[in-house]
Design an enzyme around this catalytic site. Structure first.
Site, PDB file in Angstrom:
ATOM      1  N   SER A 128     -14.687  -4.119  18.321  1.00  0.00           N
ATOM      2  CA  SER A 128     -15.860  -4.919  18.003  1.00  0.00           C
ATOM      3  C   SER A 128     -15.454  -6.281  17.461  1.00  0.00           C
ATOM      4  O   SER A 128     -14.464  -6.404  16.737  1.00  0.00           O
ATOM      5  CB  SER A 128     -16.732  -4.212  16.970  1.00  0.00           C
ATOM      6  OG  SER A 128     -17.865  -5.003  16.661  1.00  0.00           O
ATOM      7  N   LYS A 182     -17.972   3.591  17.465  1.00  0.00           N
ATOM      8  CA  LYS A 182     -18.295   2.272  18.020  1.00  0.00           C
ATOM      9  C   LYS A 182     -19.721   2.248  18.573  1.00  0.00           C
ATOM     10  O   LYS A 182     -20.450   1.263  18.417  1.00  0.00           O
ATOM     11  CB  LYS A 182     -17.296   1.912  19.123  1.00  0.00           C
ATOM     12  CG  LYS A 182     -17.603   0.601  19.861  1.00  0.00           C
ATOM     13  CD  LYS A 182     -17.682  -0.601  18.934  1.00  0.00           C
ATOM     14  CE  LYS A 182     -17.598  -1.931  19.656  1.00  0.00           C
ATOM     15  NZ  LYS A 182     -18.620  -2.157  20.677  1.00  0.00           N
ATOM     16  N   HIS A 185     -22.002   2.052  15.640  1.00  0.00           N
ATOM     17  CA  HIS A 185     -21.878   0.674  15.149  1.00  0.00           C
ATOM     18  C   HIS A 185     -22.804  -0.236  15.951  1.00  0.00           C
ATOM     19  O   HIS A 185     -23.536  -1.061  15.390  1.00  0.00           O
ATOM     20  CB  HIS A 185     -20.421   0.216  15.274  1.00  0.00           C
ATOM     21  CG  HIS A 185     -20.216  -1.271  15.237  1.00  0.00           C
ATOM     22  ND1 HIS A 185     -20.524  -2.100  16.302  1.00  0.00           N
ATOM     23  CD2 HIS A 185     -19.725  -2.083  14.281  1.00  0.00           C
ATOM     24  CE1 HIS A 185     -20.253  -3.346  15.994  1.00  0.00           C
ATOM     25  NE2 HIS A 185     -19.758  -3.370  14.767  1.00  0.00           N
ATOM     26  N   ASN A 186     -22.797  -0.098  17.275  1.00  0.00           N
ATOM     27  CA  ASN A 186     -23.642  -0.944  18.114  1.00  0.00           C
ATOM     28  C   ASN A 186     -25.119  -0.642  17.906  1.00  0.00           C
ATOM     29  O   ASN A 186     -25.959  -1.539  17.967  1.00  0.00           O
ATOM     30  CB  ASN A 186     -23.266  -0.769  19.584  1.00  0.00           C
ATOM     31  CG  ASN A 186     -21.993  -1.501  19.938  1.00  0.00           C
ATOM     32  OD1 ASN A 186     -21.144  -1.740  19.094  1.00  0.00           O
ATOM     33  ND2 ASN A 186     -21.836  -1.848  21.201  1.00  0.00           N
ATOM     34  N   GLU A 189     -26.072  -2.393  14.914  1.00  0.00           N
ATOM     35  CA  GLU A 189     -26.143  -3.811  15.301  1.00  0.00           C
ATOM     36  C   GLU A 189     -27.496  -4.137  15.939  1.00  0.00           C
ATOM     37  O   GLU A 189     -28.107  -5.166  15.623  1.00  0.00           O
ATOM     38  CB  GLU A 189     -25.005  -4.111  16.271  1.00  0.00           C
ATOM     39  CG  GLU A 189     -24.954  -5.505  16.829  1.00  0.00           C
ATOM     40  CD  GLU A 189     -23.863  -5.633  17.888  1.00  0.00           C
ATOM     41  OE1 GLU A 189     -24.164  -6.112  18.986  1.00  0.00           O
ATOM     42  OE2 GLU A 189     -22.714  -5.228  17.607  1.00  0.00           O
TER      43      GLU A 189
END
Length: 470
Positions: A128, A182, A185-186, A189
């Site tokens: 990232s 990940k 995480h996105n 986001e």
């Protein structure tokens, strides 16, 4: 055999990661399916540096010291499988393949089992930070066997972003753990970006701030401990960009139809599979979907009416309330993401360290923010914390600011300004804090039409009953 690392795929992310690896002292070989791209890279950004240009996979493999470490930076899905199938016959026991793309974690689980069974090693690594992070230090989330991670640790700890308490990389866990983290995480986001967009919408359309005033407000917010973050910083910068052709703020000329590449949707799907509530992230995904039907919305706007007008109260006070609503909603979004990681950790035996996940997001990545220190501290204090809303500091923050949060939603409703992520966050907080919800009626309905049974408040949990309703 002099090069210590190999990289396949020279799109911008691949190029920047390759330059990062070489800059940190690791001679690197690069390969791209289109040889012209390799030659162009070698003649420009890689010129004079310790690179080897490979024009075949055989050349790439032969140029690397044993055990070989080869990172794939190609489009997720079938292209990754295709490269792996080409590579496998060329490699020897102990050699390693690293998938640095945004692969779906279930694909990574499959690849780990397949590749490790042949004597090779495999790492699925979330990366990232975008182009700038890849070049200067990303947040890295590697998953696979611990032995495979140990083999690449000297490299990844050097190329990752560096913060006050170490490099933004850690061993995430087995199998697809790295790509799972990940993915979430996105998802966080997505939530962050939608919340910021809603705050912008309120400031612009409820009280009429222009681009200069918006720049000032977001710059001031970025100077606070609560909202200091990469996304707030770039938002403030966006308002300063003037279009050369029209002389207008560029942001006002950008079509309001947001794209997405799938990781937000994957986060929603896995949350539904695991039975974890992530309404803020779901609202963010839905908002992008609604935004994409631009022509349909334009047509509808000519037929469907709603309230109009501006906020008629103290504008400066309202700005402060929007800031508080943004921060409270942000806490809820992260609480949902961390709860999802906790459930996945148990379900898939990832043994995730949630404090470390927060720590490695402090630098390099898109959601990097100062308040991640507070999240790390919360899980360091209590690794079994069921929800961030119960961490003392976050709990008190919301209790102190919830009135402002509620007033912002009331104002938005009165003015007809949609704030789906703000609303979903408050609904999440209100649902989580109540000891009784109306789903007793839902259970009664289910038992009425389908004999699905129910538990009783005056009996032990786990005992189920059925009533003759008619």
């Amino acid at each position: 055999m002099t090069q210590s690392f190999g990289l396949i795929g020279l799109a911008v992310m691949g190029e920047n990661l390759a330059l990062n690896v070489e800059r940190n002292g690791f001679p690197i070989s690069v390969y791209n399916r289109t040889s012209a791209k390799t030659d162009e890279f070698m003649a420009s950004r890689a010129q004079g540096k310790n690179f080897h240009a490979a024009h075949t996979l055989e050349d790439l493999v032969k140029s690397l010291e044993r055990p070989r470490k080869i990172m794939i930076m190609v489009k997720a899905g079938q292209p990754v499988d295709a490269v792996i199938q080409e590579l496998k016959p060329l490699l020897e026991d102990g050699d390693m393949i690293i998938d640095g793309g945004n692969s779906l974690y279930t694909d990574t689980e499959r690849r780990v089992k397949d590749i490790e069974s042949t004597g090779l090693r495999f790492i699925g690594m979330g990366v990232s930070g975008g182009e700038e992070g890849a070049l200067n230090g990303p947040s890295l989330m590697p998953g696979g066997t611990k032995e495979a991670y140990d083999a690449i640790e000297p490299i990844v700890t050097k190329i990752a972003a560096q913060v006050d308490d170490g490099p933004c990389v850690t061993y995430i866990g087995p199998g697809g753990a790295g790509h799972y983290v990940k993915m979430v995480h996105n998802g966080i986001e997505y939530g962050d970006m939608q919340l910021i967009a809603e705050a912008y919408d309120l400031l612009k359309n409820a009280i009429g701030l222009d681009h200069n005033q918006l720049h000032q407000v977001f710059s001031e917010w970025n100077a606070t401990e609560e909202l200091d973050s990469f996304l707030i910083e770039i938002t403030a910068n966006i308002f300063t960009k003037i279009d050369e052709e029209t002389g207008l703020p560029l942001v006002d000329l950008i079509m309001d139809a947001a794209g997405q590449k799938g990781t937000g949707r994957w986060t929603v799907e896995t949350a539904l599979d695991l039975g974890v509530s992530i309404p803020t992230i779901i609202a963010a995904v839905n908002a992008r979907i609604v935004s994409s039907i631009k022509e349909e919305r334009v047509a509808a706007s000519k037929e469907l009416t709603g309230p109009e007008g501006k906020y008629d109260g103290d504008a400066q006070a309202f700005i402060g309330k929007v800031r508080d609503a943004l921060y409270c909603s942000k806490i809820c979004s992260y609480a949902q993401g961390m709860a999802l990681l906790a459930k996945a950790s148990k379900q898939y035996n990832y043994n995730l360290n949630l404090g470390e996940c927060a720590r490695i997001w402090k630098g390099g990545c898109i959601i990097r923010a100062r308040f991640l220190n507070k999240i790390k501290h919360a899980f360091d204090e209590n690794a079994q914390l069921p929800n961030l809303l119960l961490a003392p500091e976050f709990k008190q923050t919301i209790l102190d600011r919830q009135n402002a949060w509620r007033e912002v939603l009331i104002t938005a409703a009165k003015l007809g300004i949609p704030v789906p992520a703000f609303s979903a966050s408050l609904d999440y907080f209100d649902s989580y804090r109540r000891n009784r919800l109306p789903q007793n009626l839902t259970q009664a309905q289910r038992d009425y039409f389908g004999a699905h049974t129910f538990e009783r408040t005056d009996k032990p949990r786990g005992e189920f009953f059925h009533a003759e309703w008619f």
